[in-house]
Motif scaffolding. Structure first.
Motif, mmCIF file in Angstrom:
data_model
loop_
_atom_site.group_PDB
_atom_site.id
_atom_site.type_symbol
_atom_site.label_atom_id
_atom_site.label_comp_id
_atom_site.label_asym_id
_atom_site.label_seq_id
_atom_site.Cartn_x
_atom_site.Cartn_y
_atom_site.Cartn_z
ATOM 1 N N LYS A 1 24.088 66.089 77.777
ATOM 2 C CA LYS A 1 25.478 65.384 77.250
ATOM 3 C C LYS A 1 25.193 64.866 76.135
ATOM 4 O O LYS A 1 26.366 64.897 75.165
ATOM 5 C CB LYS A 1 25.528 63.942 78.471
ATOM 6 N N LEU A 2 23.960 64.192 75.736
ATOM 7 C CA LEU A 2 23.850 63.551 74.421
ATOM 8 C C LEU A 2 24.113 64.669 73.264
ATOM 9 O O LEU A 2 24.656 64.468 72.222
ATOM 10 C CB LEU A 2 22.514 62.902 74.264
ATOM 11 N N GLU A 3 23.483 65.960 73.651
ATOM 12 C CA GLU A 3 23.562 67.045 72.733
ATOM 13 C C GLU A 3 25.245 67.472 72.437
ATOM 14 O O GLU A 3 25.576 67.785 71.485
ATOM 15 C CB GLU A 3 22.854 68.309 73.033
ATOM 16 N N ALA A 4 25.899 67.733 73.589
ATOM 17 C CA ALA A 4 27.168 67.944 73.515
ATOM 18 C C ALA A 4 27.872 67.076 72.688
ATOM 19 O O ALA A 4 28.873 67.322 71.958
ATOM 20 C CB ALA A 4 27.950 68.116 74.891
ATOM 21 N N VAL A 5 27.689 65.558 73.050
ATOM 22 C CA VAL A 5 28.621 64.777 72.017
ATOM 23 C C VAL A 5 27.973 64.842 70.642
ATOM 24 O O VAL A 5 28.872 64.610 69.654
ATOM 25 C CB VAL A 5 28.123 63.259 72.676
ATOM 26 N N LEU A 6 26.662 64.744 70.295
ATOM 27 C CA LEU A 6 26.411 64.710 69.171
ATOM 28 C C LEU A 6 26.868 65.970 68.245
ATOM 29 O O LEU A 6 27.022 65.780 67.140
ATOM 30 C CB LEU A 6 24.724 64.813 68.987
ATOM 31 N N ALA A 7 26.990 67.189 68.856
ATOM 32 C CA ALA A 7 27.424 68.403 68.367
ATOM 33 C C ALA A 7 28.940 68.729 68.168
ATOM 34 O O ALA A 7 29.659 69.386 67.608
ATOM 35 C CB ALA A 7 26.963 69.608 69.163
ATOM 36 N N GLY A 8 29.687 67.320 68.727
ATOM 37 C CA GLY A 8 31.116 67.333 68.696
ATOM 38 C C GLY A 8 31.915 68.367 69.612
ATOM 39 O O GLY A 8 33.096 68.511 69.319
ATOM 40 N N ARG A 9 31.344 68.543 70.556
ATOM 41 C CA ARG A 9 31.760 69.471 71.487
ATOM 42 C C ARG A 9 32.455 68.729 72.668
ATOM 43 O O ARG A 9 32.963 69.154 73.598
ATOM 44 C CB ARG A 9 30.886 70.500 72.143
ATOM 45 N N LEU B 1 35.556 79.479 75.501
ATOM 46 C CA LEU B 1 34.398 79.461 75.972
ATOM 47 C C LEU B 1 33.376 79.798 75.322
ATOM 48 O O LEU B 1 32.144 79.209 75.361
ATOM 49 C CB LEU B 1 34.473 80.239 77.383
ATOM 50 N N ASP B 2 33.553 80.887 74.536
ATOM 51 C CA ASP B 2 32.462 81.465 73.793
ATOM 52 C C ASP B 2 32.129 80.315 72.584
ATOM 53 O O ASP B 2 30.849 80.219 72.218
ATOM 54 C CB ASP B 2 33.142 82.648 72.947
ATOM 55 N N ALA B 3 33.214 79.666 72.173
ATOM 56 C CA ALA B 3 32.717 78.698 71.172
ATOM 57 C C ALA B 3 32.070 77.561 71.595
ATOM 58 O O ALA B 3 31.113 76.919 71.014
ATOM 59 C CB ALA B 3 33.947 78.364 70.417
ATOM 60 N N GLN B 4 32.369 77.279 72.938
ATOM 61 C CA GLN B 4 31.447 76.352 73.517
ATOM 62 C C GLN B 4 30.118 76.491 74.001
ATOM 63 O O GLN B 4 29.372 75.928 74.503
ATOM 64 C CB GLN B 4 32.153 75.708 74.755
ATOM 65 N N GLY B 5 29.830 77.976 73.906
ATOM 66 C CA GLY B 5 28.513 78.465 74.284
ATOM 67 C C GLY B 5 28.425 78.692 75.616
ATOM 68 O O GLY B 5 27.190 78.813 76.368
ATOM 69 N N VAL C 1 38.607 76.035 84.970
ATOM 70 C CA VAL C 1 37.853 75.885 83.682
ATOM 71 C C VAL C 1 38.467 74.625 82.749
ATOM 72 O O VAL C 1 37.947 74.007 82.428
ATOM 73 C CB VAL C 1 38.132 77.193 82.802
ATOM 74 N N ARG C 2 39.886 74.677 82.957
ATOM 75 C CA ARG C 2 40.647 73.628 82.408
ATOM 76 C C ARG C 2 40.121 72.041 83.087
ATOM 77 O O ARG C 2 39.900 71.266 82.404
ATOM 78 C CB ARG C 2 41.988 73.687 82.520
ATOM 79 N N ALA C 3 39.943 72.191 84.426
ATOM 80 C CA ALA C 3 39.484 71.037 85.164
ATOM 81 C C ALA C 3 38.039 70.492 84.861
ATOM 82 O O ALA C 3 37.868 69.229 84.622
ATOM 83 C CB ALA C 3 39.546 71.026 86.596
ATOM 84 N N VAL C 4 37.222 71.444 84.610
ATOM 85 C CA VAL C 4 35.790 71.237 84.011
ATOM 86 C C VAL C 4 35.893 70.469 82.676
ATOM 87 O O VAL C 4 34.984 69.457 82.338
ATOM 88 C CB VAL C 4 35.076 72.327 84.171
ATOM 89 N N ALA C 5 36.888 71.129 81.702
ATOM 90 C CA ALA C 5 37.010 70.655 80.448
ATOM 91 C C ALA C 5 37.231 69.145 80.554
ATOM 92 O O ALA C 5 36.655 68.478 79.797
ATOM 93 C CB ALA C 5 37.633 71.567 79.604
ATOM 94 N N GLU C 6 38.280 69.061 81.235
ATOM 95 C CA GLU C 6 38.761 67.537 81.442
ATOM 96 C C GLU C 6 37.727 66.471 82.061
ATOM 97 O O GLU C 6 37.520 65.472 81.536
ATOM 98 C CB GLU C 6 40.021 67.673 82.279
ATOM 99 N N ALA C 7 36.891 66.863 83.094
ATOM 100 C CA ALA C 7 35.961 66.113 83.729
ATOM 101 C C ALA C 7 34.874 65.853 82.611
ATOM 102 O O ALA C 7 34.237 64.718 82.850
ATOM 103 C CB ALA C 7 35.469 66.911 85.090
ATOM 104 N N LEU D 1 35.305 67.622 77.425
ATOM 105 C CA LEU D 1 34.962 68.678 76.330
ATOM 106 C C LEU D 1 36.291 68.703 75.403
ATOM 107 O O LEU D 1 37.487 68.561 75.564
ATOM 108 C CB LEU D 1 34.727 69.852 77.115
ATOM 109 N N LEU D 2 35.685 68.792 73.975
ATOM 110 C CA LEU D 2 36.721 69.023 72.878
ATOM 111 C C LEU D 2 37.012 70.284 72.549
ATOM 112 O O LEU D 2 36.069 71.245 72.374
ATOM 113 C CB LEU D 2 36.604 68.243 71.759
ATOM 114 N N PRO D 3 38.309 70.537 72.190
ATOM 115 C CA PRO D 3 38.593 71.988 72.006
ATOM 116 C C PRO D 3 37.921 72.380 70.454
ATOM 117 O O PRO D 3 38.076 71.576 69.702
ATOM 118 C CB PRO D 3 40.141 72.009 72.151
ATOM 119 N N THR D 4 37.612 73.479 70.290
ATOM 120 C CA THR D 4 36.853 74.025 69.068
ATOM 121 C C THR D 4 37.953 74.930 68.479
ATOM 122 O O THR D 4 37.700 75.199 67.191
ATOM 123 C CB THR D 4 35.557 74.760 69.417
#
Length: 573
Positions: free
Chosen positions: A322-330, A488-492, A559-565, A568-571
């Motif tokens: 979670k820290l890494e995702a926030v720090l990376a801007g995802r 999804l590919d951009a989010q890894g 997929v959309r629901a997980v992104a909201e929960a 996650l920021l759109p890339t």
């Protein structure tokens, strides 16, 4: 004022105990710049925790340190509670390897901690500073400014007493029960500290030799005897009110404690003897803005279930991605709110269980002990009850009902009901027909051995380090439009198709040119999981918990629901 040059880092971790070391390794592997400060001049060298769960072993796998840690562990560590007559009143020997490893290990914590510390040398983005105490925290909108003071070092070190300013985007306090960070957050440390004291004596050249764990519920004097790796044995004894702490330094007193446990004339090679008091406390909050706490700084628990070490590892495993995702801007910073929401309830459940186990073991009133033993004999008559305790089904497994989860039936983001209910989605026959009425969402996904390109690997190694979409018998890429696949590919996010071994050739053709990994279910464990859950696709988080489980037709919505929960920021902008 600081008297040395300021340092800049992404994450400042205070405390080089197991929680801080695990978090530093997980963040280091993800490319996050980490500064780890420890008040002591070196790692703690005396034994502390002795029990490691399969969940923690799975995290060690994620850290890439299995080979380094394995020599200091002992698998299939059985625990037995015996009464004053030597009768076994409960056995704890859980079977199966759902997460890829035996359920319980004995281990030597100083050596495991050392292996994790040495593992940090792999990462040029991680630095460790010993002899530095965190003594000041200031937070602003962009980060945290901390002051660490040089408090320990070699005699004559001119830097002793100097302070260093550290500028970090986030700070995580892992400094133990007296955490400065927790006090700065202002969190209450809710719970109890039982007045009973115990002395622990660790010895080399085990004078007994038999393996496993015995918890002695002996009203004459409750005790613990544990066989550990490398010929180490741990003894623990309850101290009575008229026995001061200083007595444990008296060899005659220690000999008196041990005289019924050892052959006459036994000479001990004592590693360490210490007095400790059990605590059962949980912080009211694990986060305030850019400052968080983990491990013993967030919760303290009695030793009976061996969950202090393991709960800290769970914290670090939950927090790192979670820290890494926030720090990376995802992901938005709101993702960090889910850390406390997910971890606090389970930590409290483990504290409560550990306190309850202690209440079984430590009564010295013989009438209470007699009643306990009689109840145990009655319960052990039933094979179902006996197996319930032996398989450790009383232990609350981590299961997140709030946070980065999506409801199994409604696909509502941020929440997940534990049970499937016909009242919520009465029309869906497949849900009513599900073999398990417990939703898999919020629980850990299994980790069997699987085949990938003809090689046997553990599933986690195939899933990668980020989110993963795992579908049974179908390429999940065919269920998503091009824009979603690009996002999804951009989010890894990794896509995987699990099939029976005789379907691999077909699956490889279907998955060609889509980037989907074909996984051969060589032992049938994945097929059994999807069958029991009655779903076609699972969305698995980086920490291997199930974020969503759905029918294939619902995958785009899931997929959309997980992104909201997960905020996650759109890339793809």
């Amino acid at each position: 004022m600081p008297s040395s040059s300021p340092l800049a880092t992404d994450v400042l971790i205070a405390g080089a105990g197991p929680t801080g070391l695990v978090l530093a390794n997980l963040l280091g592997a993800r490319g996050v710049a980490v500064t780890l400060v420890e008040k002591r001049a070196d790692l703690i060298d005396y034994p502390r925790g002795v029990g490691m769960d399969d969940e923690s072993y799975r995290t060690i796998q994620a850290m890439g340190l299995l080979k380094e840690v394995e020599p200091y562990t002992l698998p299939q560590h059985i625990m037995r509670i015996v009464n004053g007559r030597g009768e076994v009143i409960m056995t704890n020997d859980p079977q199966g390897e759902p997460f890829g490893y035996p359920r319980k290990f004995g281990f030597l914590q100083p050596l495991v901690d050392r292996a994790m510390y040495e593992g940090l040398a792999r990462y040029p983005n991680v630095q460790v500073l010993f002899g530095r105490e965190l003594c000041s925290i200031e937070e602003d909108a962009d980060g945290v400014t901390a002051i660490v003071r040089h408090v320990e070092g070699p005699e004559g070190d001119k830097a002793l007493g100097e302070s260093t300013e550290v500028r970090a985007r986030y700070l995580v306090g892992c400094e133990g029960g007296r955490s400065f960070t927790r006090k700065w957050i202002g969190a209450e440390f809710v719970g109890v500290s039982p007045s009973t004291r115990w002395v622990v004596v660790d010895v080399r050249n085990d004078p007994l030799g038999f393996p496993n764990v015995y918890l002695g519920a002996d009203p004459a004097r409750p005790y613990v005897s544990i066989g550990l790796p490398h010929g180490v044995r741990r003894f623990e004894f309850m101290l009575f009110d008229d026995e001061p702490n200083e007595r444990v330094e008296d060899n005659a007193f220690v000999t008196q404690l041990l005289h019924e446990h050892l052959p006459e004339g036994t000479e001990l090679d004592i590693i360490r003897r210490r007095v400790f008091t059990h605590h059962g406390r949980v912080a009211s909050e694990f986060r305030k803005g850019r400052v968080l706490i983990a491990g013993d700084a967030a919760h303290l628990m009695p030793v009976w279930m061996g969950q202090g070490f393991n709960s800290g590892v769970r914290d670090a495993t939950n927090l790192a991605w979670k820290l890494e995702a926030v720090l990376a801007g995802r992901a938005d910073e709101k993702l960090l709110d889910t850390y406390s929401a997910e971890r606090r309830d389970h930590a409290k459940a483990m504290v409560d269980l550990s306190l309850a186990m202690g209440n079984i073991i430590k009564p010295t009133d013989r009438r209470i002990a007699f009643g306990r033993d009689a109840l145990a004999r009655t319960m052990n008559i039933s094979p179902a009850v006996k197996n319930y305790f032996s398989d450790m089904r009383f232990k609350p497994m981590p299961r997140y009902g709030r946070g980065v989860v999506v409801d199994h039936e409604t696909l509502t983001p941020g929440t997940a009901h534990r049970k499937i209910s016909r009242r919520r989605v009465p029309r869906l026959i497949p849900l009513r027909n599900a073999l398990s009425k417990n939703s898999p969402v919020g629980a850990q996904f299994i980790q069997p051995w699987v085949g990938v390109d003809g090689e046997d690997v553990r599933l986690d190694d195939a899933l990668g380090t980020g989110f993963a979409l795992l579908s049974w018998g179908l390429n999940p890429a065919t269920l998503l439009d091009d824009a979603t696949r690009a996002e999804l590919d951009a989010q890894g996010v990794r896509l995987l198709c699990a099939v029976s071994p005789n379907q691999v050739a077909w699956a490889k053709q279907e998955c060609a040119d889509t980037g989907t990994t074909v996984v051969a279910d060589t032992h049938g464990a994945l097929k059994a999981w999807f069958d029991k859950a009655s779903v076609g696709t699972a969305i698995i988080r980086p920490d291997r918990f199930v974020a969503a489980a759905c029918f294939n037709a619902d995958l785009p919505k899931a997929v959309r629901a997980v992104a909201e929960a997960g905020h996650l920021l759109p890339t793809q902008r």
